[in-house]
Design a protein around this motif. Structure first.
Motif, short mmCIF file in Angstrom:
data_model
loop_
_atom_site.label_atom_id
_atom_site.label_comp_id
_atom_site.label_asym_id
_atom_site.label_seq_id
_atom_site.Cartn_x
_atom_site.Cartn_y
_atom_site.Cartn_z
N ALA A 24 0.87 -1.19 0.00
CA ALA A 24 0.00 0.00 0.00
C ALA A 24 0.89 1.22 0.00
O ALA A 24 2.05 1.18 0.46
N GLY A 28 -2.57 5.50 2.60
CA GLY A 28 -3.53 4.41 2.65
C GLY A 28 -3.55 3.77 4.03
O GLY A 28 -3.02 4.30 5.01
N SER A 29 -4.13 2.58 4.09
CA SER A 29 -4.21 1.86 5.35
C SER A 29 -4.21 0.37 5.07
O SER A 29 -4.51 -0.07 3.96
N GLU A 83 -6.81 -1.16 12.38
CA GLU A 83 -6.52 -0.46 11.13
C GLU A 83 -5.26 0.36 11.33
O GLU A 83 -5.16 1.17 12.25
#
Length: 343
Positions: A24, A28-29, A83
């Protein structure tokens, strides 16, 4: 994109980490899930550079994006889900998502991850030579004395057994001993052990550990060698109650002493007070009991004539009457006929 599974840094029964994606870009995550962790354990999730799942994080957290790290607590079954924002680490890739415990027994796991657009450089080759590994569980030995109860620095000895799993001797190894309080980062101190450990041999290491004066609470003692943490030991330091008792007694004694000093000063400056050594003993009034004293008795003594009363010249014997008292004096000029009324 297929999810990536972590390769634990130790045996297969160790905690594991899984990622929702293997790559990523910044901004982003990625979703990080784990299993097999200690129930209710507090974990830190980081993206670290110059690391692989097999080698772990040799540079420690200095090679990780600490500002974008996230903390998570495992549930009752030792699982978690978090997350994690993607950020570039301060060093080049290869990179991993590193998960480790913050408090309690040491546990960690890594999963390979690629930060899109971040530089990638080959890892340096491991230098051949001696390498120390922990063989037995470490422990803290020692106890607190009376001085520690009054705020002296708490001291212990970290005892462990290490073995040389390399191909060359390890001479006078230098260890990093760290002490951390709660969730704060450890403070490291270099300590050198004098001796030589031959390949395939083991040695018993004893290193002193000392905290600051007045330290109390939950501490963690860590030992690092060659860029890897060998062991961590919890240390519950009791509160120095002697210091509290000292201040409590000081708060009671000082006001009492000041009160006594103030009362002594008041006694000295009070008007109308006569020093005991300067008091005169007033004379007693003659003929009065000893308990009669004072100005009234003295005035009465001066007012009375000093001539003895007639009753004082007579005998005080009870079987004599005034007429037959042999000690009574007759008036002059009276005959015996005048004295006897019956004649």
């Amino acid at each position: 994109m297929q999810a990536q599974t972590a390769t634990p840094t130790a045996a297969a029964d160790k905690p594991t980490v899984r990622l929702s994606k293997s790559q990523a870009g910044t901004g982003g995550s990625v979703t990080v899930t784990g299993a097999g962790w200690r129930p209710k354990a507090i974990l830190m999730v980081l993206i670290c550079g110059r690391s692989t799942p097999s080698r772990g994080v040799p540079g420690g957290t200095d090679s990780c994006a600490n500002a974008e790290g996230r903390a998570v607590t495992a549930d009752d079954k030792g699982a978690f889900r978090r997350e994690l924002p993607v950020a570039e680490p301060p060093v080049s890739c290869p990179c991993v998502v590193h998960v480790s415990t913050i408090t309690g027994p040491k546990a960690e796991a890594d999963a390979a991850f690629q930060v899109a657009g971040h530089s990638v450089e080959p890892l340096p080759r491991e230098a051949a030579g001696g390498h120390l590994s922990l063989l037995t569980d470490s422990r803290l030995e020692g106890s607190s004395g009376l001085l520690t109860w009054f705020g002296a620095p708490p001291a212990r000895e970290l005892v462990l057994t290490v073995g040389n799993v390399g191909t060359s001797p390890v001479r006078n190894p230098v260890f990093q001993v760290g002490t951390s309080h709660g969730v704060f980062a450890p403070r490291w101190e270099e300590q050198q052990w004098r001796g030589t450990i031959q390949p395939g041999r083991e040695a018993r290491i004893t290193l002193p550990v000392t905290l600051a004066a007045g330290a109390h609470g939950d501490y963690t003692v860590s030992l690092e060698h060659g860029g890897k943490v060998l062991t961590e030991q919890p240390w519950n330091v009791g509160r120095p109650w002697g210091v509290t008792l000292f201040w409590l007694m000081l708060c009671l004694v000082v006001p009492a002493a000041l009160f006594r000093i103030g009362m002594a000063g008041v006694e000295r400056v009070r008007p109308g007070r006569e020093a005991p050594e300067r008091r005169r003993r007033r004379p007693r009034m003659p003929g009065l009991p000893g308990w009669v004293s004072g100005p009234a008795a003295s005035t009465a003594a001066h007012a009375q004539p000093r001539t003895p009363s007639p009753s004082r010249t007579r005998s005080a014997l009870p079987w004599f009457t005034p007429d037959t008292d042999p000690g009574a004096t007759r008036p002059t000029g009276l005959s015996s006929a005048q004295e006897d009324p019956s004649t």
